[in-house]
Design an enzyme around this catalytic site. Structure first.
Site, PDB file in Angstrom:
ATOM      1  N   GLY A 269      -5.776   0.155  -0.184  1.00  0.00           N
ATOM      2  CA  GLY A 269      -5.774  -0.481   0.831  1.00  0.00           C
ATOM      3  C   GLY A 269      -7.211  -1.026   1.162  1.00  0.00           C
ATOM      4  O   GLY A 269      -7.229  -2.421   1.556  1.00  0.00           O
TER       5      GLY A 269
ATOM      6  N   HIS B  79       9.482  10.087 -13.516  1.00  0.00           N
ATOM      7  CA  HIS B  79       8.894   8.760 -13.237  1.00  0.00           C
ATOM      8  C   HIS B  79       8.627   8.111 -14.749  1.00  0.00           C
ATOM      9  O   HIS B  79       9.271   7.177 -15.018  1.00  0.00           O
ATOM     10  CB  HIS B  79       7.503   8.313 -12.529  1.00  0.00           C
ATOM     11  CG  HIS B  79       8.149   8.527 -11.218  1.00  0.00           C
ATOM     12  ND1 HIS B  79       7.081   8.569 -10.016  1.00  0.00           N
ATOM     13  CD2 HIS B  79       9.241   9.071 -10.357  1.00  0.00           C
ATOM     14  CE1 HIS B  79       7.656   8.886  -8.716  1.00  0.00           C
ATOM     15  NE2 HIS B  79       9.049   9.161  -9.254  1.00  0.00           N
TER      16      HIS B  79
ATOM     17  N   GLY C  38      -6.508   1.283   5.336  1.00  0.00           N
ATOM     18  CA  GLY C  38      -7.492   0.306   4.843  1.00  0.00           C
ATOM     19  C   GLY C  38      -8.877   1.009   4.053  1.00  0.00           C
ATOM     20  O   GLY C  38      -9.461   0.368   3.290  1.00  0.00           O
TER      21      GLY C  38
ATOM     22  N   GLY D 137      -8.097   3.472   1.519  1.00  0.00           N
ATOM     23  CA  GLY D 137      -7.510   4.166   0.709  1.00  0.00           C
ATOM     24  C   GLY D 137      -7.843   3.100  -0.673  1.00  0.00           C
ATOM     25  O   GLY D 137      -8.243   2.249  -0.651  1.00  0.00           O
ATOM     26  N   TYR D 138      -7.331   4.104  -1.921  1.00  0.00           N
ATOM     27  CA  TYR D 138      -7.443   3.391  -3.201  1.00  0.00           C
ATOM     28  C   TYR D 138      -6.984   1.582  -2.976  1.00  0.00           C
ATOM     29  O   TYR D 138      -7.457   0.775  -3.526  1.00  0.00           O
ATOM     30  CB  TYR D 138      -6.826   4.010  -4.089  1.00  0.00           C
ATOM     31  CG  TYR D 138      -6.725   3.541  -5.707  1.00  0.00           C
ATOM     32  CD1 TYR D 138      -8.236   3.510  -6.277  1.00  0.00           C
ATOM     33  CD2 TYR D 138      -5.588   3.463  -6.259  1.00  0.00           C
ATOM     34  CE1 TYR D 138      -7.947   2.990  -7.422  1.00  0.00           C
ATOM     35  CE2 TYR D 138      -5.640   2.898  -7.508  1.00  0.00           C
ATOM     36  CZ  TYR D 138      -6.923   2.668  -8.194  1.00  0.00           C
ATOM     37  OH  TYR D 138      -6.958   2.144  -9.573  1.00  0.00           O
TER      38      TYR D 138
ATOM     39  N   ARG E 103      -8.208   4.997  11.955  1.00  0.00           N
ATOM     40  CA  ARG E 103      -7.625   6.267  12.481  1.00  0.00           C
ATOM     41  C   ARG E 103      -8.568   7.018  13.087  1.00  0.00           C
ATOM     42  O   ARG E 103      -9.525   7.370  12.585  1.00  0.00           O
ATOM     43  CB  ARG E 103      -6.885   6.708  11.467  1.00  0.00           C
ATOM     44  CG  ARG E 103      -5.726   6.174  11.053  1.00  0.00           C
ATOM     45  CD  ARG E 103      -4.614   6.951   9.956  1.00  0.00           C
ATOM     46  NE  ARG E 103      -5.562   7.591   8.859  1.00  0.00           N
ATOM     47  CZ  ARG E 103      -5.865   8.728   8.511  1.00  0.00           C
ATOM     48  NH1 ARG E 103      -5.250   9.657   9.548  1.00  0.00           N
ATOM     49  NH2 ARG E 103      -6.514   9.130   7.642  1.00  0.00           N
TER      50      ARG E 103
ATOM     51  N   LYS F 296      11.662   5.775  -0.182  1.00  0.00           N
ATOM     52  CA  LYS F 296      10.992   4.402   0.223  1.00  0.00           C
ATOM     53  C   LYS F 296      12.469   3.711   0.768  1.00  0.00           C
ATOM     54  O   LYS F 296      12.332   2.861   1.266  1.00  0.00           O
ATOM     55  CB  LYS F 296      10.627   3.559  -1.084  1.00  0.00           C
ATOM     56  CG  LYS F 296       9.383   4.262  -1.282  1.00  0.00           C
ATOM     57  CD  LYS F 296       8.432   3.517  -2.366  1.00  0.00           C
ATOM     58  CE  LYS F 296       7.012   4.275  -2.196  1.00  0.00           C
ATOM     59  NZ  LYS F 296       6.191   3.967  -3.282  1.00  0.00           N
TER      60      LYS F 296
ATOM     61  N   ARG G  44      13.019   1.299   3.912  1.00  0.00           N
ATOM     62  CA  ARG G  44      13.494   0.029   4.095  1.00  0.00           C
ATOM     63  C   ARG G  44      14.818  -0.246   5.067  1.00  0.00           C
ATOM     64  O   ARG G  44      14.987  -0.981   5.809  1.00  0.00           O
ATOM     65  CB  ARG G  44      14.250  -0.183   2.410  1.00  0.00           C
ATOM     66  CG  ARG G  44      13.163  -0.554   1.398  1.00  0.00           C
ATOM     67  CD  ARG G  44      13.541  -1.011   0.234  1.00  0.00           C
ATOM     68  NE  ARG G  44      12.754  -1.410  -0.760  1.00  0.00           N
ATOM     69  CZ  ARG G  44      12.909  -1.939  -1.845  1.00  0.00           C
ATOM     70  NH1 ARG G  44      14.181  -2.524  -2.333  1.00  0.00           N
ATOM     71  NH2 ARG G  44      11.917  -2.310  -2.642  1.00  0.00           N
TER      72      ARG G  44
ATOM     73  N   LYS H 253     -15.489   7.123   4.470  1.00  0.00           N
ATOM     74  CA  LYS H 253     -14.485   6.374   5.053  1.00  0.00           C
ATOM     75  C   LYS H 253     -15.207   5.394   6.386  1.00  0.00           C
ATOM     76  O   LYS H 253     -15.135   4.258   6.404  1.00  0.00           O
ATOM     77  CB  LYS H 253     -13.394   7.037   5.867  1.00  0.00           C
ATOM     78  CG  LYS H 253     -12.280   7.484   4.539  1.00  0.00           C
ATOM     79  CD  LYS H 253     -11.080   7.896   5.262  1.00  0.00           C
ATOM     80  CE  LYS H 253     -10.009   8.722   4.307  1.00  0.00           C
ATOM     81  NZ  LYS H 253      -9.174   7.486   3.887  1.00  0.00           N
TER      82      LYS H 253
HETATM   83  N1  NAP Z   1       2.904   2.191  -9.033  1.00  0.00           N
HETATM   84  C1  NAP Z   1       1.504   2.781  -9.056  1.00  0.00           C
HETATM   85  O1  NAP Z   1       1.295   2.906 -10.248  1.00  0.00           O
HETATM   86  C2  NAP Z   1       0.899   3.183  -7.967  1.00  0.00           C
HETATM   87  C3  NAP Z   1      -0.269   3.583  -7.898  1.00  0.00           C
HETATM   88  C4  NAP Z   1      -1.180   3.829  -6.797  1.00  0.00           C
HETATM   89  C5  NAP Z   1      -0.466   3.662  -5.654  1.00  0.00           C
HETATM   90  N2  NAP Z   1       0.763   3.174  -5.561  1.00  0.00           N
HETATM   91  C6  NAP Z   1       1.422   3.024  -4.155  1.00  0.00           C
HETATM   92  O2  NAP Z   1       0.485   2.545  -3.412  1.00  0.00           O
HETATM   93  C7  NAP Z   1       0.369   3.087  -2.135  1.00  0.00           C
HETATM   94  C8  NAP Z   1      -1.007   3.389  -1.569  1.00  0.00           C
HETATM   95  O3  NAP Z   1      -1.373   4.466  -2.345  1.00  0.00           O
HETATM   96  P1  NAP Z   1      -3.076   4.981  -2.363  1.00  0.00           P
HETATM   97  O4  NAP Z   1      -3.237   5.544  -4.063  1.00  0.00           O
HETATM   98  O5  NAP Z   1      -3.819   3.719  -2.124  1.00  0.00           O
HETATM   99  O6  NAP Z   1      -3.154   5.936  -1.353  1.00  0.00           O
HETATM  100  P2  NAP Z   1      -4.297   6.888  -1.125  1.00  0.00           P
HETATM  101  O7  NAP Z   1      -5.647   6.386  -1.615  1.00  0.00           O
HETATM  102  O8  NAP Z   1      -3.978   8.139  -1.498  1.00  0.00           O
HETATM  103  O9  NAP Z   1      -4.197   7.066   0.443  1.00  0.00           O
HETATM  104  C9  NAP Z   1      -4.093   5.601   1.415  1.00  0.00           C
HETATM  105  C10 NAP Z   1      -4.291   5.989   2.886  1.00  0.00           C
HETATM  106  O10 NAP Z   1      -3.339   6.853   3.238  1.00  0.00           O
HETATM  107  C11 NAP Z   1      -3.969   7.157   4.603  1.00  0.00           C
HETATM  108  N3  NAP Z   1      -3.467   8.565   4.877  1.00  0.00           N
HETATM  109  C12 NAP Z   1      -3.735   9.501   3.913  1.00  0.00           C
HETATM  110  N4  NAP Z   1      -3.226  10.610   4.591  1.00  0.00           N
HETATM  111  C13 NAP Z   1      -2.794  10.631   5.695  1.00  0.00           C
HETATM  112  C14 NAP Z   1      -2.315  11.052   6.757  1.00  0.00           C
HETATM  113  N5  NAP Z   1      -2.166  12.403   6.643  1.00  0.00           N
HETATM  114  N6  NAP Z   1      -1.990  10.686   7.931  1.00  0.00           N
HETATM  115  C15 NAP Z   1      -2.166   9.246   8.158  1.00  0.00           C
HETATM  116  N7  NAP Z   1      -2.851   8.501   7.165  1.00  0.00           N
HETATM  117  C16 NAP Z   1      -3.030   9.143   5.844  1.00  0.00           C
HETATM  118  C17 NAP Z   1      -5.283   7.117   4.608  1.00  0.00           C
HETATM  119  O11 NAP Z   1      -5.674   5.894   5.338  1.00  0.00           O
HETATM  120  P3  NAP Z   1      -7.091   5.706   6.131  1.00  0.00           P
HETATM  121  O12 NAP Z   1      -7.711   4.519   5.238  1.00  0.00           O
HETATM  122  O13 NAP Z   1      -6.578   5.312   7.630  1.00  0.00           O
HETATM  123  O14 NAP Z   1      -7.742   6.953   6.237  1.00  0.00           O
HETATM  124  C18 NAP Z   1      -5.640   6.520   3.217  1.00  0.00           C
HETATM  125  O15 NAP Z   1      -6.868   5.877   3.153  1.00  0.00           O
HETATM  126  C19 NAP Z   1       1.404   4.385  -2.159  1.00  0.00           C
HETATM  127  O16 NAP Z   1       2.841   3.939  -1.676  1.00  0.00           O
HETATM  128  C20 NAP Z   1       1.514   4.715  -3.404  1.00  0.00           C
HETATM  129  O17 NAP Z   1       2.772   5.189  -3.895  1.00  0.00           O
HETATM  130  C21 NAP Z   1       1.451   2.917  -6.719  1.00  0.00           C
END
Ligand code: NAP
Length: 265
Positions: free
Chosen positions: A16, A223, A11, A13-14, A35, A138, A142, A44
């Site tokens: 979340g 990609h 929650g 994260g970017y 966490r 992924k 699934r 955080k």
């Molecule tokens: N299609 C696209 O262009 C695109 C773009 C961006 C993201 N996405 C997808 O969206 C999803 C989220 O990405 P995001 O960019 O939001 O991720 P992020 O900000 O890098 O990280 C999200 C959360 O992951 C948790 N995390 C990180 N390292 C961890 C560890 N070692 N152990 C447990 N938890 C950990 C943390 O949760 P806490 O909050 O608990 O600390 C962090 O806030 C991913 O599946 C990504 O592939 C897709």
């Protein structure tokens, strides 16, 4: 609209934090996994406290403590996982498999949204190495969800979250270049952004080089290859087992590319 009890895992994260805000704004009872590993990460912690002030419930837990996950999950109907994919790719499967075990044991979840939010991995069977790791991972998640018979929604967000359009689809760039842009592809491929507009990439210029790149960059470039050269986001019909977001949410006013790009002026 029917209200749910929603647990967001990841929650701060970017993605979340945006889902937490959206869930609160929609009036859902919103829980965030707090966490243990967040520790003294002051940004955080302050974000979590601010969400608490806005009405969210913080639930203590850790991926190293199965029962803490089960306990958190038992509080809600819906679990949304948004844990990082980019930096901790191999962890992402392990963590989500742990979450799935906990959801299975808790037995009360009506819907699970795993951390997808990208290209639909089920359509990427022929993806190239090393980029296919994203889709293979992924698909493992699934399979575990479906084997455990957990009700799910998979969100395919395609080119998403400001990473593509702002940088004019240039690998490694999220701001538009003021000098030059290399258009990828043969001029005939359409690319979906989350704004549900087709972006036409017109050029004969070929750009794909993996020399000297870090592994994560190579994965990312593959990609771009599938998106811009093969048109993998638009070369299929959606079918009966899925629904296009603009049909699901017709009330949403979509942003045009022109409007969107004004923020970069
Ligand atoms: N299609 C696209 O262009 C695109 C773009 C961006 C993201 N996405 C997808 O969206 C999803 C989220 O990405 P995001 O960019 O939001 O991720 P992020 O900000 O890098 O990280 C999200 C959360 O992951 C948790 N995390 C990180 N390292 C961890 C560890 N070692 N152990 C447990 N938890 C950990 C943390 O949760 P806490 O909050 O608990 O600390 C962090 O806030 C991913 O599946 C990504 O592939 C897709």
């Amino acid at each position: 609209m029917e209200k749910s009890k929603v647990l967001v895992v990841g929650g701060t994260g970017y993605l979340g934090k945006r889902l937490v805000k959206a869930s609160l704004a929609e009036g859902h009872e919103t829980y965030i996994l707090n966490r243990a590993e967040i520790g003294v990460d002051i940004d955080k912690v302050q974000m979590l406290l601010s969400f608490k002030e806005q009405g969210a419930h913080l639930v203590s837990g850790s991926f190293t403590d199965h029962q803490s996950l089960v306990k958190a999950i038992k509080l809600v109907d819906v679990v949304i996982c948004t844990i990082s994919g980019v930096h901790i790719r191999s962890h992402q499967i392990l963590l989500q498999l742990k979450l799935i075990d906990a959801i299975k044991e808790a037995g009360n979840v009506k819907r699970f949204l795993p951390s997808e939010f990208g290209t639909d991995p089920a359509r990427m069977e022929d993806a190239l190495e090393p980029g296919r790791v994203t889709f293979d991972d992924k698909m493992i998640v699934r399979k575990a969800i479906e084997d455990a018979q957990i009700p799910f929604t998979y969100i395919s967000a395609n080119c998403f979250a400001g990473y593509f359009l702002g940088g004019l689809c240039q690998p490694g760039k999220i701001l538009p270049s003021r000098d030059s842009v290399v258009f990828l592809g043969d001029g005939n491929k359409k690319v979906f952004t989350v704004f549900m507009l087709h972006v036409f990439l017109n050029s004969d210029t070929v750009f794909l080089s993996q020399k000297g790149l870090e592994y994560a960059e190579q994965v990312g470039l593959i990609h771009y290859y599938h998106v811009c050269y093969e048109g993998c986001l638009t070369n299929f019909e959606i079918g009966n087992d899925a629904v296009e977001a603009s049909e699901l949410y017709p009330e949403i006013k979509y942003t045009t590319v022109e409007e969107y790009m004004k923020r970069y002026l």
